[in-house]
Design a protein around this motif. Sequence first.
Motif, PDB file in Angstrom:
ATOM      1  N   SER A  46      36.264 -10.405 -60.945  1.00 11.95           N
ATOM      2  CA  SER A  46      37.259 -10.701 -61.965  1.00 11.95           C
ATOM      3  C   SER A  46      36.721 -11.811 -62.844  1.00 11.95           C
ATOM      4  O   SER A  46      36.163 -12.787 -62.356  1.00 11.95           O
ATOM      5  N   PRO A  47      36.876 -11.702 -64.191  1.00 12.13           N
ATOM      6  CA  PRO A  47      36.319 -12.710 -65.088  1.00 12.13           C
ATOM      7  C   PRO A  47      37.218 -13.902 -65.282  1.00 12.13           C
ATOM      8  O   PRO A  47      37.180 -14.545 -66.323  1.00 12.13           O
ATOM      9  N   GLN A  48      38.035 -14.258 -64.265  1.00 13.45           N
ATOM     10  CA  GLN A  48      39.007 -15.310 -64.487  1.00 13.45           C
ATOM     11  C   GLN A  48      38.470 -16.691 -64.124  1.00 13.45           C
ATOM     12  O   GLN A  48      39.107 -17.692 -64.420  1.00 13.45           O
ATOM     13  N   ALA A  49      37.349 -16.816 -63.441  1.00 19.55           N
ATOM     14  CA  ALA A  49      36.860 -18.131 -63.029  1.00 19.55           C
ATOM     15  C   ALA A  49      35.341 -18.125 -63.021  1.00 19.55           C
ATOM     16  O   ALA A  49      34.696 -17.133 -63.363  1.00 19.55           O
ATOM     17  N   GLU A  50      34.734 -19.259 -62.592  1.00 19.60           N
ATOM     18  CA  GLU A  50      33.286 -19.424 -62.685  1.00 19.60           C
ATOM     19  C   GLU A  50      32.523 -18.383 -61.885  1.00 19.60           C
ATOM     20  O   GLU A  50      31.477 -17.912 -62.297  1.00 19.60           O
ATOM     21  N   LEU A  51      33.036 -18.013 -60.710  1.00 16.99           N
ATOM     22  CA  LEU A  51      32.343 -17.055 -59.859  1.00 16.99           C
ATOM     23  C   LEU A  51      32.795 -15.616 -60.108  1.00 16.99           C
ATOM     24  O   LEU A  51      32.440 -14.720 -59.350  1.00 16.99           O
ATOM     25  N   GLY A  52      33.585 -15.381 -61.119  1.00 20.09           N
ATOM     26  CA  GLY A  52      34.080 -14.040 -61.368  1.00 20.09           C
ATOM     27  C   GLY A  52      35.232 -13.661 -60.469  1.00 20.09           C
ATOM     28  O   GLY A  52      35.465 -12.477 -60.229  1.00 20.09           O
ATOM     29  N   LEU A  53      35.944 -14.666 -59.900  1.00 21.09           N
ATOM     30  CA  LEU A  53      37.050 -14.413 -58.985  1.00 21.09           C
ATOM     31  C   LEU A  53      38.338 -14.920 -59.591  1.00 21.09           C
ATOM     32  O   LEU A  53      38.321 -15.787 -60.480  1.00 21.09           O
ATOM     33  N   ASN A  54      39.459 -14.435 -59.068  1.00 15.62           N
ATOM     34  CA  ASN A  54      40.720 -15.008 -59.505  1.00 15.62           C
ATOM     35  C   ASN A  54      40.932 -16.360 -58.813  1.00 15.62           C
ATOM     36  O   ASN A  54      40.156 -16.776 -57.943  1.00 15.62           O
ATOM     37  N   GLU A  55      41.975 -17.051 -59.191  1.00 12.71           N
ATOM     38  CA  GLU A  55      42.179 -18.422 -58.731  1.00 12.71           C
ATOM     39  C   GLU A  55      42.333 -18.502 -57.213  1.00 12.71           C
ATOM     40  O   GLU A  55      41.755 -19.377 -56.556  1.00 12.71           O
ATOM     41  N   HIS A  56      43.099 -17.579 -56.642  1.00 13.98           N
ATOM     42  CA  HIS A  56      43.331 -17.616 -55.200  1.00 13.98           C
ATOM     43  C   HIS A  56      42.026 -17.431 -54.427  1.00 13.98           C
ATOM     44  O   HIS A  56      41.721 -18.194 -53.504  1.00 13.98           O
ATOM     45  N   HIS A  57      41.233 -16.440 -54.818  1.00 10.81           N
ATOM     46  CA  HIS A  57      39.989 -16.169 -54.095  1.00 10.81           C
ATOM     47  C   HIS A  57      38.974 -17.288 -54.308  1.00 10.81           C
ATOM     48  O   HIS A  57      38.212 -17.624 -53.391  1.00 10.81           O
ATOM     49  N   GLN A  58      38.969 -17.877 -55.496  1.00  9.33           N
ATOM     50  CA  GLN A  58      38.045 -18.989 -55.723  1.00  9.33           C
ATOM     51  C   GLN A  58      38.428 -20.175 -54.846  1.00  9.33           C
ATOM     52  O   GLN A  58      37.552 -20.895 -54.325  1.00  9.33           O
ATOM     53  N   ASN A  59      39.716 -20.385 -54.651  1.00 10.86           N
ATOM     54  CA  ASN A  59      40.152 -21.463 -53.756  1.00 10.86           C
ATOM     55  C   ASN A  59      39.695 -21.196 -52.321  1.00 10.86           C
ATOM     56  O   ASN A  59      39.298 -22.122 -51.599  1.00 10.86           O
ATOM     57  N   GLU A  60      39.760 -19.930 -51.900  1.00  9.36           N
ATOM     58  CA  GLU A  60      39.280 -19.583 -50.570  1.00  9.36           C
ATOM     59  C   GLU A  60      37.779 -19.842 -50.446  1.00  9.36           C
ATOM     60  O   GLU A  60      37.293 -20.321 -49.416  1.00  9.36           O
ATOM     61  N   VAL A  61      37.026 -19.528 -51.502  1.00  6.39           N
ATOM     62  CA  VAL A  61      35.578 -19.772 -51.484  1.00  6.39           C
ATOM     63  C   VAL A  61      35.292 -21.262 -51.373  1.00  6.39           C
ATOM     64  O   VAL A  61      34.429 -21.703 -50.605  1.00  6.39           O
ATOM     65  N   VAL A  62      36.022 -22.062 -52.143  1.00  6.80           N
ATOM     66  CA  VAL A  62      35.814 -23.512 -52.106  1.00  6.80           C
ATOM     67  C   VAL A  62      36.136 -24.052 -50.718  1.00  6.80           C
ATOM     68  O   VAL A  62      35.434 -24.931 -50.189  1.00  6.80           O
ATOM     69  N   SER A  63      37.206 -23.522 -50.098  1.00  5.98           N
ATOM     70  CA  SER A  63      37.560 -23.977 -48.756  1.00  5.98           C
ATOM     71  C   SER A  63      36.443 -23.663 -47.762  1.00  5.98           C
ATOM     72  O   SER A  63      36.090 -24.494 -46.922  1.00  5.98           O
ATOM     73  N   TYR A  64      35.862 -22.459 -47.857  1.00  8.38           N
ATOM     74  CA  TYR A  64      34.774 -22.111 -46.951  1.00  8.38           C
ATOM     75  C   TYR A  64      33.538 -22.968 -47.218  1.00  8.38           C
ATOM     76  O   TYR A  64      32.853 -23.393 -46.287  1.00  8.38           O
ATOM     77  N   MET A  65      33.238 -23.220 -48.493  1.00  5.78           N
ATOM     78  CA  MET A  65      32.062 -24.037 -48.814  1.00  5.78           C
ATOM     79  C   MET A  65      32.249 -25.468 -48.306  1.00  5.78           C
ATOM     80  O   MET A  65      31.287 -26.119 -47.865  1.00  5.78           O
ATOM     81  N   ARG A  66      33.481 -25.938 -48.325  1.00  8.20           N
ATOM     82  CA  ARG A  66      33.739 -27.281 -47.788  1.00  8.20           C
ATOM     83  C   ARG A  66      33.467 -27.296 -46.281  1.00  8.20           C
ATOM     84  O   ARG A  66      32.876 -28.242 -45.748  1.00  8.20           O
ATOM     85  N   PHE A  67      33.907 -26.235 -45.603  1.00 14.04           N
ATOM     86  CA  PHE A  67      33.626 -26.116 -44.174  1.00 14.04           C
ATOM     87  C   PHE A  67      32.115 -26.040 -43.918  1.00 14.04           C
ATOM     88  O   PHE A  67      31.595 -26.678 -43.003  1.00 14.04           O
ATOM     89  N   ALA A  68      31.408 -25.236 -44.738  1.00 13.29           N
ATOM     90  CA  ALA A  68      29.963 -25.082 -44.563  1.00 13.29           C
ATOM     91  C   ALA A  68      29.236 -26.403 -44.815  1.00 13.29           C
ATOM     92  O   ALA A  68      28.272 -26.753 -44.120  1.00 13.29           O
ATOM     93  N   ARG A  69      29.674 -27.156 -45.841  1.00 14.84           N
ATOM     94  CA  ARG A  69      29.052 -28.453 -46.121  1.00 14.84           C
ATOM     95  C   ARG A  69      29.257 -29.418 -44.961  1.00 14.84           C
ATOM     96  O   ARG A  69      28.359 -30.180 -44.587  1.00 14.84           O
ATOM     97  N   PHE A  70      30.461 -29.356 -44.363  1.00 14.10           N
ATOM     98  CA  PHE A  70      30.732 -30.234 -43.229  1.00 14.10           C
ATOM     99  C   PHE A  70      29.814 -29.889 -42.050  1.00 14.10           C
ATOM    100  O   PHE A  70      29.213 -30.779 -41.433  1.00 14.10           O
ATOM    101  N   LYS A  71      29.674 -28.567 -41.749  1.00  9.06           N
ATOM    102  CA  LYS A  71      28.801 -28.162 -40.650  1.00  9.06           C
ATOM    103  C   LYS A  71      27.336 -28.492 -40.955  1.00  9.06           C
ATOM    104  O   LYS A  71      26.585 -28.905 -40.069  1.00  9.06           O
ATOM    105  N   ARG A  72      26.946 -28.356 -42.205  1.00  6.24           N
ATOM    106  CA  ARG A  72      25.572 -28.670 -42.580  1.00  6.24           C
ATOM    107  C   ARG A  72      25.300 -30.164 -42.425  1.00  6.24           C
ATOM    108  O   ARG A  72      24.242 -30.585 -41.956  1.00  6.24           O
ATOM    109  N   GLY A  73      26.296 -30.977 -42.794  1.00  4.72           N
ATOM    110  CA  GLY A  73      26.141 -32.430 -42.631  1.00  4.72           C
ATOM    111  C   GLY A  73      25.997 -32.816 -41.171  1.00  4.72           C
ATOM    112  O   GLY A  73      25.182 -33.680 -40.814  1.00  4.72           O
ATOM    113  N   LEU A  74      26.800 -32.174 -40.289  1.00  2.82           N
ATOM    114  CA  LEU A  74      26.681 -32.461 -38.861  1.00  2.82           C
ATOM    115  C   LEU A  74      25.300 -32.089 -38.339  1.00  2.82           C
ATOM    116  O   LEU A  74      24.702 -32.814 -37.530  1.00  2.82           O
TER     117      LEU A  74
END
Length: 310
Positions: A17-45
């Motif tokens: 979907s062309p609604q956001a930077e990654l081609g996703l709508n707002e809800h799905h982009q929020n889900e992506v950001v949440s997962y990336m935050r989790f991944a960054r936390f695990k990577r930091g550990l």
Amino acid sequence: FPFTYFSVYLSLCLYPSPQAELGLNEHHQNEVVSYMRFARFKRGLCLKTVDSCFQDLKDSRLVEETFTADEVKEMLDGLQTVVHSEVESELINTTYTNVLLLRQLFSQAEKWYLKLQTDVSELENRELLDQVAEFEKSEFTSSNKKRSAELMKPKLAPINEGGSELLNKRVACLQEENEKLKTRLKTIETQATAALDEKSKLEKSLKDLQMIQGDQKTNANQDITELENKVAALKCQFEKTLSDSSANQKLLEENLVTTKHDLLKVQDQLSTAEKELEKKFQQTAAYRNMKDILTKKNEQIKDLRKKLSK
């Protein structure tokens, strides 16, 4: 780690979907950001664990001024073993985490009778990986901390108004119709196969017949022409006979009608003649005499009856 961007790329493929930077709508982009935050936390550990391995080596082994080559090799081998174990454990855990994420997505899709597909070869697409990296960089900078905090706010889930149940019923009807169509298609395919087999047999028989006939083809054509001429002549004769029969039938019908009229006329004449004959017979002397005799006889009978009664 490359697996960190796996789910982000999966979301890009599943929900374009062309609604956001990654081609996703707002809800799905929020889900992506949440997962990336989790991944960054695990990577930091993981990085902290690796750093602690090196720090432990420094604190426990690097206490002398000089070391032999064997001692250095022993320390590096031990460090390699520890770091290898930690990195392998983190990679395995990341793989299992991504599998669980896929399981969630596929479970949600199966509830709506959807079949999702993934292209594993695109996971090493450098252009898409760079796009995800840029998105992560822009998403987790200091200027976007406020936005990230807003994205963390929970949102109310949509109320289920029965659409899923209606969809399930519709899907069930479509599946039942699909099964009927499949059964019908199998029947048609069987009939088509039988027809093709029969056609093949007929073609084979025709080829065999043509091979047997050979030079007799010309004579056969002449015979066929003669037969066609005979059939045409018979057809003409039959049509003529049929036409004559129709004419004769029509004539017979007309004669029958005329005969019926004549019969009725004769019957009427006979009835009139009988009436006239009876009238004439009543006017003759013999009829009158016979009538007088009968009248006298009737009177004599009456007198005799009276006498007998007395």
